[in-house]
Each structure stands twice: as C-alpha cells, then as structure tokens.
Design a protein around this motif. Sequence first.
Motif, PDB file in Angstrom:
ATOM      1  N   THR A  52      -5.265  37.699  13.457  1.00 12.18           N
ATOM      2  CA  THR A  52      -5.029  36.427  12.636  1.00 12.18           C
ATOM      3  C   THR A  52      -5.584  35.310  13.146  1.00 12.18           C
ATOM      4  OG1 THR A  52      -3.053  36.357  14.511  1.00 12.18           O
ATOM      5  CG2 THR A  52      -2.871  37.557  12.627  1.00 12.18           C
ATOM      6  N   SER A  88       2.736  33.413  15.038  1.00 10.04           N
ATOM      7  CA  SER A  88       2.753  33.513  13.598  1.00 10.04           C
ATOM      8  C   SER A  88       1.960  34.860  13.079  1.00 10.04           C
ATOM      9  CB  SER A  88       2.460  32.081  13.052  1.00 10.04           C
ATOM     10  OG  SER A  88       2.563  32.007  11.613  1.00 10.04           O
ATOM     11  N   ASP A  89       2.081  35.051  11.677  1.00  4.02           N
ATOM     12  CA  ASP A  89       1.336  36.231  11.046  1.00  4.02           C
ATOM     13  C   ASP A  89       0.009  35.615  10.274  1.00  4.02           C
ATOM     14  OD1 ASP A  89       2.331  34.920   8.919  1.00  4.02           O
ATOM     15  OD2 ASP A  89       3.707  36.684   8.339  1.00  4.02           O
TER      16      ASP A  89
END
Length: 127
Positions: A52, A88-89
């Motif tokens: 990511t 977070s993605d």
Amino acid sequence: MKKILLGVVLFFSTLMVVDASSISKINMDIYVANDGTATVTETWNASVNQGTEGWHPYYNLGASEIYDVKASMDGTDFTTVSDWNESSDLSGKAYKAGLYYPDSNEVDVVFGVSSYGNHEYKIQYKI
C-alpha cells in the motif's frame, strides 16, 4: 520412488512465479542551500503489484527535521497529510504522502502506491 517424488517437487517448484513488487531505479538529487537546508528529490521507477505504500526511512536525525513533503505519481500530484495512517488500505493511502514516526529514532518519508502497475514516483522534501 524418491526420484519420482523429487521430480514432482522440482516440476511444481518451476511453475511457481515470484510475484513481488520491484524498484528498477531510484535517483536522488540533493541541493544544499547556503543555510544548510537540503532539498531532496527522489525519483523511483517501480513495478508495483502488492502493498500500500513506499517509504524512505531516516534514523537518528538529531536536531535535524524533515518537512515540506511533496509527491506525485506519473505526473499526478499527491495530497500531503500531517498524520500518516499506517493501517489504512490501498485506497485510503492513494495519492497521499507524508511523514510516519514508528519510534523516537526514526522518521519515514511515505507515499501511497495508489495503483498497481509500472509507475514513476517523485518525492521531494527538505531536511
């Protein structure tokens, strides 16, 4: 029997494909002003198919600080965030950059990979 088993294992091991992200080139341009401030511009050419974020860690900076982070991917500017969300993605980190502080002796310049594929990332910051 051992030869057959070994042959089967070797056959299937050749079918496995390594599917990892890679960086083919990183260029760093560093300009040091008369006051000692360094402006660092990194250009990363990467093939991304997992993960990511990208990051450049710095350790034990002492009295120095990193600030004024800017980033882009393939010419599209990112938003600089003041509080990087490590958990977070992919979509939550997309087109964002900032600083992450994993511990008291480390600061990471971070940016969201934004989308998978071949990309050129430009990251600029001051020290």
